[in-house]
Design an enzyme around this catalytic site. Structure first.
Site, PDB file in Angstrom:
ATOM      1  N   TYR A  67     -39.621   0.641  -6.209  1.00  0.00           N
ATOM      2  CA  TYR A  67     -40.026   0.006  -7.467  1.00  0.00           C
ATOM      3  C   TYR A  67     -39.755  -1.504  -7.461  1.00  0.00           C
ATOM      4  O   TYR A  67     -40.641  -2.302  -7.779  1.00  0.00           O
ATOM      5  CB  TYR A  67     -39.296   0.680  -8.631  1.00  0.00           C
ATOM      6  CG  TYR A  67     -39.597   0.066  -9.970  1.00  0.00           C
ATOM      7  CD1 TYR A  67     -40.838   0.269 -10.571  1.00  0.00           C
ATOM      8  CD2 TYR A  67     -38.663  -0.716 -10.640  1.00  0.00           C
ATOM      9  CE1 TYR A  67     -41.124  -0.301 -11.817  1.00  0.00           C
ATOM     10  CE2 TYR A  67     -38.940  -1.276 -11.870  1.00  0.00           C
ATOM     11  CZ  TYR A  67     -40.164  -1.073 -12.450  1.00  0.00           C
ATOM     12  OH  TYR A  67     -40.457  -1.632 -13.667  1.00  0.00           O
ATOM     13  N   ASP A 143     -35.888 -11.838 -26.873  1.00  0.00           N
ATOM     14  CA  ASP A 143     -37.104 -11.037 -26.819  1.00  0.00           C
ATOM     15  C   ASP A 143     -38.124 -11.734 -25.913  1.00  0.00           C
ATOM     16  O   ASP A 143     -38.364 -12.949 -26.057  1.00  0.00           O
ATOM     17  CB  ASP A 143     -37.657 -10.906 -28.251  1.00  0.00           C
ATOM     18  CG  ASP A 143     -39.023 -10.241 -28.276  1.00  0.00           C
ATOM     19  OD1 ASP A 143     -39.086  -9.037 -27.989  1.00  0.00           O
ATOM     20  OD2 ASP A 143     -40.005 -10.949 -28.550  1.00  0.00           O
ATOM     21  N   ASP A 161     -40.808  -5.831 -16.337  1.00  0.00           N
ATOM     22  CA  ASP A 161     -40.072  -4.689 -15.793  1.00  0.00           C
ATOM     23  C   ASP A 161     -39.501  -3.915 -16.974  1.00  0.00           C
ATOM     24  O   ASP A 161     -38.327  -4.045 -17.315  1.00  0.00           O
ATOM     25  CB  ASP A 161     -38.953  -5.216 -14.888  1.00  0.00           C
ATOM     26  CG  ASP A 161     -38.077  -4.100 -14.357  1.00  0.00           C
ATOM     27  OD1 ASP A 161     -38.434  -2.926 -14.515  1.00  0.00           O
ATOM     28  OD2 ASP A 161     -37.013  -4.418 -13.789  1.00  0.00           O
ATOM     29  N   TYR A 229     -38.399   8.873 -10.534  1.00  0.00           N
ATOM     30  CA  TYR A 229     -39.218   8.674 -11.736  1.00  0.00           C
ATOM     31  C   TYR A 229     -40.025   9.946 -11.985  1.00  0.00           C
ATOM     32  O   TYR A 229     -40.310  10.692 -11.050  1.00  0.00           O
ATOM     33  CB  TYR A 229     -40.150   7.462 -11.570  1.00  0.00           C
ATOM     34  CG  TYR A 229     -39.442   6.130 -11.657  1.00  0.00           C
ATOM     35  CD1 TYR A 229     -38.212   6.002 -12.300  1.00  0.00           C
ATOM     36  CD2 TYR A 229     -40.006   4.986 -11.104  1.00  0.00           C
ATOM     37  CE1 TYR A 229     -37.567   4.770 -12.367  1.00  0.00           C
ATOM     38  CE2 TYR A 229     -39.354   3.752 -11.181  1.00  0.00           C
ATOM     39  CZ  TYR A 229     -38.131   3.659 -11.816  1.00  0.00           C
ATOM     40  OH  TYR A 229     -37.487   2.448 -11.888  1.00  0.00           O
TER      41      TYR A 229
END
Lengths: 290, 290
Positions: A67, A143, A161, A229
């Site tokens: 990943y 944020d 991500d 995952y």
């Protein structure tokens, strides 16, 4: 914890009903409820250290290479000269670690909403958080969408991500967020976003691809194998503001010695090209129109 | 059954210690101990019908397309004109179903050691066993190695659709079995064998690749995503008696309309090519010398 059996961590979630991946736990290292989410870090029997957010595995030492390397090198090798990179999310540090392997990159900004993820990763997940020690890295606890609004036309590559589209990451799959990414990119800029699972989330993937195609001249989807995952695979949505970008054919091809020097375990240029080949049931739905 | 939780089937095995995939069970349809193995067939909540042998998932309605199509079409599209095909194992009928989609194929022999797998598949797994209704299919209840010894130089393609290398399938990963396959192939013949998992079985894969390379001029390894196999992926070992074979580049490329006609859900010629691109940690170990 212990949803299925004592001493095992089991991932039960209504995003993947009727199935569950379990890992045997050797020792729980840390469990905490932050302002944003539940953080759990444990030592597993056979996958090394594991980070779970809101009960969902984010990374394990044993398979994180797939990943992290794909999230970083798919976009970075698709841009001719990436200099300024933004990572949204990714508080574990794994993607930053990979981005830092590109010597052409001069600034790496990480924007993570939950400061505790970064702090705990530094404490418990050295294999991932080692990325933070690079002097080009600046961490912002903010944020991501807000940060991008404040930094228009600044980045060559933006990597999102994120966790799954439930909880703090939900908005990261929506059109307004993609519009903000577009504005924060420099001309020729490229983005890569965590793209969920072909076996579970095809409708979501189609929706994100559709609104991306309305904004970017080139949009592509790739995926790779990640055992921990759901369904053992994860997707990557890539988009470019440059209509000449051909994601399937990296502009920066890594030689075998570069791959060695960069200490890559999963990514190489063959895997880059191959990751865009889609199974027929996915191709039917996502067939690129661009 | 119920190793982890009531109402769930959990796959616990010392071939993949410390991890377990679980599927929620709606109804157990059949459980039986044959001369060779434990057979379990159940209706799952979200993966359709499931076949498990000795506690290990062999196929589910929802994701069987990947394995069955790759096992059949990787070798069949790598042979210019396959006419006579042998499938060893594969008693569920899925691979035979896919082989039968090639009109150039005139004879399909299935050699399954456990007659009960075929019988129960016909009774409970129609999505897979429909392959047996093709008039070109002959089923032999016999040991595959023995069958091949009795049929020298007969097959264009041999597909070994085996379970894991523990129990009845153990010998199918060994050198003597590969020698028998070689003798049973016609000149220019091609084989494809279930090749286990890159994340779990790299040493085994390396061993099989090595003894294969001593016998065949071309040996390659591919893999694809299958959510219900351990780590969500499975490998395929391909070998050819013809040194001109380039597995990465199928000699028979399927057009979009052929893919449609053959009702393929996973395989297409792009996926064929891409499946041979290996992650760096696999490439390092298997780097083809041929």
């Amino acid at each position: 914890m212990d949803a299925l059996k004592k001493g095992w961590f089991s991932e039960l979630h209504n995003l993947w009903p009727g199935q569950s991946m379990s890992l045997e736990v050797e020792e729980v290292l840390h469990a905490e409820k932050t302002q944003f989410q539940d953080i759990l870090i444990f030592q597993s029997k056979t996958y090394g250290r594991v980070l779970a957010l809101d009960g969902v595995i984010q990374c394990t030492d044993r398979d994180e290479c797939s990943y992290q390397e794909m999230m970083a090198h798919l976009p970075l090798c698709s841009h001719p000269n990436p200099s300024k990179v933004l990572v949204v999310g990714g508080g574990d540090g794994g993607v930053v670690r990979e981005v830092a392997k590109h010597s052409c990159v001069e600034e790496i900004h990480l924007c993570e909403i939950d400061q505790r993820v970064v702090e705990l990763s530094k404490q418990y997940l050295p294999q991932l958080s080692c990325g933070f020690s690079d002097s080009r890295v600046a961490v912002h606890y903010q944020d991501g969408a807000e940060f991008m609004t404040q930094h228009p036309s600044q980045f060559d590559v933006i990597i999102t991500d994120s966790s799954d589209p439930i909880g703090p990451a939900e908005c990261l799959f929506e059109q307004p967020y993609y519009e903000k990414m577009k504005k924060a990119l420099r001309p020729g800029g490229v983005l890569c976003a965590q793209g969920e699972c072909i076996w579970l989330d095809l409708e979501l993937i189609q929706r994100v691809a559709q609104h991306s195609r309305a904004m970017f001249p080139v949009v592509r989807f790739a995926f790779s194998s990640v055992p921990t995952y759901p369904c053992g695979t994860i997707g990557y949505l890539l988009a470019s503001t440059n209509e000449a970008t051909v994601f399937e054919s990296p502009v920066r091809v890594l030689s075998e010695s570069q791959v060695e020097l960069m200490n890559l375990n999963f990514y190489n240029s063959d895997i880059h090209r191959a990751s865009f080949a889609l199974p027929q049931f996915v191709k039917k739905v996502l067939q690129p129109t661009s």
